[in-house]
Scaffold this motif. Structure first.
Motif, PDB file in Angstrom:
ATOM      1  N   PHE A 193      -9.515 -28.821 -30.918  1.00  0.00           N
ATOM      2  CA  PHE A 193      -8.209 -28.439 -30.737  1.00  0.00           C
ATOM      3  C   PHE A 193      -7.870 -28.584 -28.898  1.00  0.00           C
ATOM      4  O   PHE A 193      -7.131 -29.013 -28.436  1.00  0.00           O
ATOM      5  CB  PHE A 193      -7.365 -27.823 -30.988  1.00  0.00           C
ATOM      6  CG  PHE A 193      -7.090 -27.942 -32.867  1.00  0.00           C
ATOM      7  CD1 PHE A 193      -6.471 -29.494 -32.829  1.00  0.00           C
ATOM      8  CD2 PHE A 193      -7.830 -27.245 -33.828  1.00  0.00           C
ATOM      9  CE1 PHE A 193      -6.191 -29.499 -34.347  1.00  0.00           C
ATOM     10  CE2 PHE A 193      -7.342 -27.289 -34.699  1.00  0.00           C
ATOM     11  CZ  PHE A 193      -7.026 -28.729 -35.843  1.00  0.00           C
ATOM     12  N   ASP A 194      -8.936 -27.599 -28.417  1.00  0.00           N
ATOM     13  CA  ASP A 194      -8.991 -27.727 -26.320  1.00  0.00           C
ATOM     14  C   ASP A 194      -8.566 -29.300 -25.932  1.00  0.00           C
ATOM     15  O   ASP A 194      -8.383 -29.696 -25.306  1.00  0.00           O
ATOM     16  CB  ASP A 194     -10.340 -27.519 -26.053  1.00  0.00           C
ATOM     17  CG  ASP A 194     -10.300 -25.717 -26.754  1.00  0.00           C
ATOM     18  OD1 ASP A 194      -9.416 -25.177 -27.350  1.00  0.00           O
ATOM     19  OD2 ASP A 194     -11.439 -25.176 -26.979  1.00  0.00           O
ATOM     20  N   CYS A 195      -9.717 -29.927 -26.720  1.00  0.00           N
ATOM     21  CA  CYS A 195      -9.480 -31.649 -26.828  1.00  0.00           C
ATOM     22  C   CYS A 195      -8.488 -32.353 -26.346  1.00  0.00           C
ATOM     23  O   CYS A 195      -7.573 -33.150 -25.759  1.00  0.00           O
ATOM     24  CB  CYS A 195     -10.491 -32.324 -26.982  1.00  0.00           C
ATOM     25  SG  CYS A 195     -10.553 -34.526 -26.209  1.00  0.00           S
ATOM     26  N   MET A 196      -7.558 -31.942 -27.375  1.00  0.00           N
ATOM     27  CA  MET A 196      -6.436 -32.476 -27.891  1.00  0.00           C
ATOM     28  C   MET A 196      -5.141 -31.983 -27.015  1.00  0.00           C
ATOM     29  O   MET A 196      -4.411 -33.310 -26.682  1.00  0.00           O
ATOM     30  CB  MET A 196      -6.631 -32.410 -28.990  1.00  0.00           C
ATOM     31  CG  MET A 196      -6.684 -33.320 -30.354  1.00  0.00           C
ATOM     32  SD  MET A 196      -6.718 -33.144 -32.322  1.00  0.00           S
ATOM     33  CE  MET A 196      -7.443 -34.153 -33.505  1.00  0.00           C
ATOM     34  N   ARG A 197      -5.197 -30.959 -26.607  1.00  0.00           N
ATOM     35  CA  ARG A 197      -4.697 -30.231 -26.023  1.00  0.00           C
ATOM     36  C   ARG A 197      -4.488 -30.581 -24.500  1.00  0.00           C
ATOM     37  O   ARG A 197      -3.155 -31.507 -24.095  1.00  0.00           O
ATOM     38  CB  ARG A 197      -4.345 -28.610 -25.268  1.00  0.00           C
ATOM     39  CG  ARG A 197      -3.394 -28.202 -24.759  1.00  0.00           C
ATOM     40  CD  ARG A 197      -3.842 -26.397 -24.835  1.00  0.00           C
ATOM     41  NE  ARG A 197      -4.999 -26.883 -24.257  1.00  0.00           N
ATOM     42  CZ  ARG A 197      -5.883 -25.522 -24.711  1.00  0.00           C
ATOM     43  NH1 ARG A 197      -5.890 -25.625 -25.713  1.00  0.00           N
ATOM     44  NH2 ARG A 197      -7.102 -25.380 -23.527  1.00  0.00           N
TER      45      ARG A 197
END
Length: 418
Positions: A193-197
């Motif tokens: 989810f860090d990458c998606m953010r």
């Protein structure tokens, strides 16, 4: 553990019509049970599976609601559906509902699966691989092999053969990259989810002219391609030799039906008819409420749905016969799907062309050709009768697609009957 199944939603395309006109694609029966139920059965075999989440954009879908109610009782595990407000791409729904996925006792990792795949789902083996060789990975991909030509139709993976780290990932490349392909089954760490953010924030930094769907995230292009090749141990691949196939088109359900019936023969043969019966050839599954004349010959690779009536001397091979259909005496059904409450008359023949992979190529996958060829003509494929179609006695329906509520008093070949 948790699992997320991406089920998509209504599409403008026609690749699964006319079947999807009556029922959401994830609920279409393959091997005698809804497509998505094979995913759920695989998930509950994983130790400590606490919740299964479906993400899609089917709105007010009563068949899906009923299925969820039955599945929760049958499998005794929480199953819930989270509806996107619009199509958010293969990764957008995951990011939008990240708080739901991580709620409660936040999982160390979670499975993510595309609904439109047919697979043996080696989830426990995949989880063991992650624990032993990729415990810090952000993404673990289930990979398989395709031949050089067909690999161009999938996400291609270049791996370090010693560590199995993904060095390079390309979605549907123009030239050959690798014959290891992405199956659409993953284990994600919450770190994804860090990458998606970052993708989400980058989308919002663009002007409206450059992106019309700022909340949309493409899992393959925006996330996998970005994380792969960093040499930081973020993406790994676990390769499997188990069966796998996409279910993109209505034609591909016949091949998937064969694969799942074969799996039942190995794992739970009680679901199938006994091959010792003289008129049962190979793997055949018949619903308990169906009425089949003892002189009818079925198989191999046939599913007969609830309330179906099969008359004397009928022949059914490599086909799916849906609930309420009637097959009159001496009719012949080959490589076809007979729709709900449809009727095939006496001595009528409904036949399609098989779409099987090349049996001489162990790496061949099923072709995902379009409905029409370059000349605008219908590609030969399985024959599909929609709901409530009547085929008159002694007619021949060959390589055709018939929309619902039609009465066919003539023979047809290579046509779409509207």
């Amino acid at each position: 553990m948790k699992a997320v199944i991406l089920i998509g939603g209504p599409q403008k395309g026609t690749r699964f019509r006319p079947l999807s006109l009556e029922i959401p694609k994830p609920l279409f029966p393959v091997g005698g049970q809804p497509m998505i139920e094979h995913h759920i059965e695989a998930c509950i075999q994983v130790p400590e599976m606490r919740e299964i989440i479906l993400i899609g954009y089917f709105n007010n879908c009563e068949p899906l609601r009923r299925f969820l109610q039955l599945a929760k009782k049958k499998y005794n595990v929480p199953i819930r559906y989270l509806q996107e407000y619009e199509s958010l791409g293969t990764g957008g729904g995951l990011y939008h509902f990240r708080d739901h996925i991580l709620s409660g006792s936040a999982p160390d990792c979670f499975f993510v699966m595309n609904c439109d795949v047919c697979c043996d789902f080696p989830l426990k083996e995949m989880l063991k691989f992650r624990q032993e060789k990729a415990s810090n990975a952000t993404i673990t991909i289930l990979g398989t092999e395709a031949n050089r030509k067909q690999a161009l139709n999938y996400g291609c993976i270049v791996e370090d053969t010693d560590t199995h780290e993904v060095l390079h990932y390309v979605e549907k490349p123009e030239t050959f990259v690798s014959n290891v392909i992405n199956t659409g089954v993953y284990i994600f760490s919450p770190k994804v989810f860090d990458c998606m953010r970052e993708v989400f924030e980058a989308n919002y930094a663009l002007s409206l002219e450059e992106t019309c769907k700022r909340d949309s995230i493409r899992l393959e292009q925006d996330v996998l391609m970005k994380l792969s090749g960093s040499r930081t141990g973020q993406v790994f691949v676990y390769k499997t030799n188990c069966f796998w196939s996409q279910i993109k088109t209505a034609s591909s359900t016949i091949y998937a039906n064969r694969l799942y019936l074969g799996k039942f023969q190995r794992d739970c043969p009680d679901l199938l008819e006994s091959s010792s019966e003289p008129n049962i050839l190979g793997d055949v599954r018949i619903h308990e409420t169906a009425e089949v004349d003892p002189t009818a010959k079925l198989g191999p690779n046939v599913y007969i749905g609830a309330g179906v009536k099969v008359g004397a001397g009928a022949r059914v091979k490599e086909s799916i016969v849906l609930d309420g259909a009637v097959l009159d005496e001496h009719c012949c059904i080959l490589h076809s799907i007979i729709g709900w409450n449809s009727k095939v008359g006496q001595w009528a023949r409904v036949e399609g062309s098989p779409c099987d992979p090349n049996p001489n190529d162990p790496l061949a996958q099923i072709a995902s050709d379009s409905v029409f060829n370059e000349d605008g003509r219908l590609n030969p494929a399985i024959t599909i009768l929609g709901k409530d179609v009547t085929v008159s006695n002694e007619m021949i329906i060959l390589n055709s697609i018939v929309l619902p509520h039609k009465e066919l008093s003539y023979s047809y070949k290579n046509q779409i009957i509207l």
